[in-house]
Design an enzyme around this catalytic site. Structure first.
Site, PDB file in Angstrom:
ATOM      1  CE  LYS A  75       4.877  -2.787  -5.597  1.00 57.47           C
ATOM      2  NZ  LYS A  75       5.998  -1.864  -5.859  1.00 57.47           N
ATOM      3  N   GLY A 173       0.797  13.199  -8.444  1.00 54.23           N
ATOM      4  CA  GLY A 173       1.087  12.419  -7.237  1.00 54.23           C
ATOM      5  C   GLY A 173       2.253  13.021  -6.474  1.00 54.23           C
ATOM      6  CE1 TYR A 174       5.900  18.117  -4.885  1.00 53.75           C
ATOM      7  CE2 TYR A 174       5.212  18.136  -2.590  1.00 53.75           C
ATOM      8  CZ  TYR A 174       6.101  18.504  -3.589  1.00 53.75           C
ATOM      9  OH  TYR A 174       7.209  19.268  -3.261  1.00 53.75           O
ATOM     10  N   GLY A 175       3.710  12.627  -3.627  1.00 50.20           N
ATOM     11  CA  GLY A 175       4.026  11.823  -2.441  1.00 50.20           C
ATOM     12  C   GLY A 175       5.524  11.658  -2.341  1.00 50.20           C
ATOM     13  CB  VAL A 177       7.923   8.782  -6.297  1.00 45.67           C
ATOM     14  CG1 VAL A 177       8.548   8.926  -7.673  1.00 45.67           C
ATOM     15  CG2 VAL A 177       8.225   7.403  -5.726  1.00 45.67           C
ATOM     16  N   GLY A 178       7.003  11.715  -6.040  1.00 45.16           N
ATOM     17  CA  GLY A 178       6.707  12.984  -6.723  1.00 45.16           C
ATOM     18  C   GLY A 178       7.408  14.171  -6.086  1.00 45.16           C
TER      19      GLY A 178
HETATM   20  P1  NAD Z   1       3.077   7.813  -1.704  1.00 46.74           P
HETATM   21  O1  NAD Z   1       1.977   7.120  -1.007  1.00 46.74           O
HETATM   22  O2  NAD Z   1       4.181   8.416  -0.929  1.00 46.74           O
HETATM   23  O3  NAD Z   1       2.487   8.991  -2.624  1.00 46.74           O
HETATM   24  C1  NAD Z   1       1.483   8.808  -3.570  1.00 46.74           C
HETATM   25  C2  NAD Z   1       0.895  10.153  -3.889  1.00 46.74           C
HETATM   26  O4  NAD Z   1      -0.031   9.983  -4.949  1.00 46.74           O
HETATM   27  C3  NAD Z   1       0.127  10.784  -2.727  1.00 46.74           C
HETATM   28  O5  NAD Z   1       0.426  12.166  -2.667  1.00 46.74           O
HETATM   29  C4  NAD Z   1      -1.339  10.596  -3.127  1.00 46.74           C
HETATM   30  O6  NAD Z   1      -2.178  11.617  -2.634  1.00 46.74           O
HETATM   31  C5  NAD Z   1      -1.226  10.666  -4.631  1.00 46.74           C
HETATM   32  N1  NAD Z   1      -2.324  10.062  -5.337  1.00 46.74           N
HETATM   33  C6  NAD Z   1      -2.988   8.916  -5.057  1.00 46.74           C
HETATM   34  N2  NAD Z   1      -3.969   8.740  -5.958  1.00 46.74           N
HETATM   35  C7  NAD Z   1      -3.897   9.791  -6.803  1.00 46.74           C
HETATM   36  C8  NAD Z   1      -4.641  10.184  -7.948  1.00 46.74           C
HETATM   37  N3  NAD Z   1      -5.645   9.452  -8.403  1.00 46.74           N
HETATM   38  N4  NAD Z   1      -4.304  11.340  -8.565  1.00 46.74           N
HETATM   39  C9  NAD Z   1      -3.280  12.097  -8.121  1.00 46.74           C
HETATM   40  N5  NAD Z   1      -2.545  11.769  -7.059  1.00 46.74           N
HETATM   41  C10 NAD Z   1      -2.850  10.628  -6.424  1.00 46.74           C
HETATM   42  O7  NAD Z   1       3.621   6.762  -2.788  1.00 46.74           O
HETATM   43  P2  NAD Z   1       5.034   6.722  -3.500  1.00 46.74           P
HETATM   44  O8  NAD Z   1       5.936   5.865  -2.714  1.00 46.74           O
HETATM   45  O9  NAD Z   1       5.432   8.103  -3.866  1.00 46.74           O
HETATM   46  O10 NAD Z   1       4.691   5.892  -4.813  1.00 46.74           O
HETATM   47  C11 NAD Z   1       4.102   6.500  -5.941  1.00 46.74           C
HETATM   48  C12 NAD Z   1       4.269   5.614  -7.164  1.00 46.74           C
HETATM   49  O11 NAD Z   1       5.675   5.420  -7.402  1.00 46.74           O
HETATM   50  C13 NAD Z   1       3.689   4.213  -7.056  1.00 46.74           C
HETATM   51  O12 NAD Z   1       3.281   3.802  -8.342  1.00 46.74           O
HETATM   52  C14 NAD Z   1       4.873   3.366  -6.625  1.00 46.74           C
HETATM   53  O13 NAD Z   1       4.734   2.006  -6.975  1.00 46.74           O
HETATM   54  C15 NAD Z   1       5.947   4.028  -7.464  1.00 46.74           C
HETATM   55  N6  NAD Z   1       7.295   3.780  -6.967  1.00 46.74           N
HETATM   56  C16 NAD Z   1       7.645   4.136  -5.700  1.00 46.74           C
HETATM   57  C17 NAD Z   1       8.933   3.948  -5.282  1.00 46.74           C
HETATM   58  C18 NAD Z   1       9.396   4.424  -3.947  1.00 46.74           C
HETATM   59  O14 NAD Z   1      10.616   4.456  -3.753  1.00 46.74           O
HETATM   60  N7  NAD Z   1       8.546   4.838  -3.045  1.00 46.74           N
HETATM   61  C19 NAD Z   1       9.858   3.320  -6.137  1.00 46.74           C
HETATM   62  C20 NAD Z   1       9.475   2.986  -7.422  1.00 46.74           C
HETATM   63  C21 NAD Z   1       8.176   3.216  -7.833  1.00 46.74           C
END
Ligand code: NAD
Length: 369
Positions: A75, A173-175, A177-178
């Site tokens: 990582k 976390g509506y990013g 993954v969400g």
């Molecule tokens: P991203 O940056 O696309 O989205 C993250 C979201 O979380 C954003 O909407 C942000 O506003 C929100 N956020 C940040 N801090 C917050 C808080 N304190 N409270 C509420 N919301 C908050 O990131 P992502 O790629 O969706 O990753 C999210 C998580 O999933 C991370 O832990 C990452 O390690 C994990 N993950 C991601 C993937 C992937 O394919 N992208 C795979 C496995 C695990």
């Protein structure tokens, strides 16, 4: 600051990066490469530190192992605000400074997306999660991890006696993954009642519309700009009445301060390391089923590994579904039979494969291009 801990798996290498001219700091942790070159996302956040990256790298080792992939775990963390205007420069320098660490293959993580991977590709050639136009499988755009979370939900719902059709879901976390988890869970008939991002949370017991949510997020970057739902403080997402809770943001968000308020029957860890060990025990004693991160959110890693093997998106989705469903069933059954937490059951299997592979390798695994 917490110190780095070493055990019989790793971490094998820690690279600290500091570029005073720009300036920025970054770290790469290669945890273990006995199974193959380490795949792991690059987290961009002003608060990420070496200890967090180490914990995430170990999660990747376990995730690869239990997913049966020929990869180890690593990582990276770049300690800057992802909205910085000079992110391209930061990424390009980061890539050049860690280019020699050939057993680590970067991929997207929180705070960065496919575009950043193209900069890394330009600099060192070695990267996954690229846009499809340049031969990649864009795991965030395709929603690989959210898809896997929804597939996992089918097995977890059966195990917890919850009907997925009509199940109420809250997502922190509506990013990448969400939002993908919301879309795929809604396709399975679940009702998304609450979502949050770093600016706040919204709730509607009648269900939120995914298209309207995506539009609000795209236009203003805030879920709270969705019209017609109750706006809440972000921390309230953990206490909303729901059947399934999906943490999909930062580490340790489910902890001793809020776990007693959780009403969900199932927690699917979309995020990495979102639940503290203490909270997981309290939740288990309340009968809440927690499916650990390295099972529930393996979709992105599996798709990255498929990109490495030059497979198609359809092949990757089929693999994600089979692997996550099989693993979820296997670990939930083992946990039930042996009276273990699902995480403990999954760890036993994941550590076993890595330790077995380590017997055949002396140290880190070199990558061939
Ligand atoms: P991203 O940056 O696309 O989205 C993250 C979201 O979380 C954003 O909407 C942000 O506003 C929100 N956020 C940040 N801090 C917050 C808080 N304190 N409270 C509420 N919301 C908050 O990131 P992502 O790629 O969706 O990753 C999210 C998580 O999933 C991370 O832990 C990452 O390690 C994990 N993950 C991601 C993937 C992937 O394919 N992208 C795979 C496995 C695990």
């Amino acid at each position: 600051m917490e110190t780095i801990t070493y055990d019989d798996l790793g971490p094998a290498k820690i690279l600290n990066i500091y570029c005073p001219q720009v300036p920025f700091q970054a770290v790469v942790v290669v945890d273990n490469t006995a199974l193959g070159p380490a795949i792991g996302g690059v987290r961009v956040s002003p608060t990420v530190d070496t200890h967090e990256v180490q914990r995430l790298a170990r999660t990747m080792t376990l995730k690869s192992s239990i997913a049966g992939l020929p990869h180890g775990g690593g990582k990276a963390g770049i300690m800057v605000d992802p909205s910085r205007p000079d992110m391209e420069r930061v990424f390009r320098i980061f890539a050049r400074m860690m280019g020699e660490l050939t057993e680590y293959i970067p991929a997207p993580d929180m705070g960065c997306h496919e575009k950043a991977m193209t900069w890394v590709k330009d600099e060192i050639g070695r990267v996954l999660g690229l846009p499809e136009e340049i031969g990649g499988l864009p795991l965030d755009k395709l929603g690989a991890t959210g898809y896997g979370v929804a597939e996992c939900a089918e097995i977890a719902a059966d195990a917890a006696g919850v009907k997925l059709t009509g199940a109420r879901v809250a997502i922190q976390g509506y990013g990448s993954v969400g939002s993908a988890a919301a879309r795929f869970l809604a396709e399975k008939g679940a009702t998304i009642v609450a979502v949050s991002d770093s600016k706040g949370a919204i709730f509607d017991s009648g269900g939120l519309r995914i298209d309207k949510l995506d539009q609000a997020k795209q236009e203003t970057g805030k879920v709270t700009d969705y019209s017609g739902a109750r706006i809440m403080d972000g921390s309230e997402i953990f206490a909303v009445p729901c059947d399934i809770l999906v943490p999909a943001a930062t580490p340790d968000v489910i902890n001793q301060n809020n776990c007693s308020r959780i009403e969900a029957k199932i927690i699917l860890e979309g995020a990495n390391i979102p639940t503290t060990q203490e909270a997981e025990k309290v939740l288990a004693s309340k009968g809440v089923l927690v499916v650990p991160d390295f099972i529930a959110n393996a979709g992105g890693l599996i798709m990255a590994a498929m990109e490495y093997q030059e497979k198609t998106a359809d092949e990757a989705f089929a693999h994600i579904s089979t692997r996550i469903k099989t693993n979820s069933e296997k670990i939930l059954e083992k946990a039930r039979r042996e009276k273990l937490l699902p995480r403990a059951a999954a760890e036993l299997l994941a550590y076993e494969r890595v330790r077995a592979a380590m017997q055949y390798r002396e140290y880190t695994y070199p990558i061939r291009h």
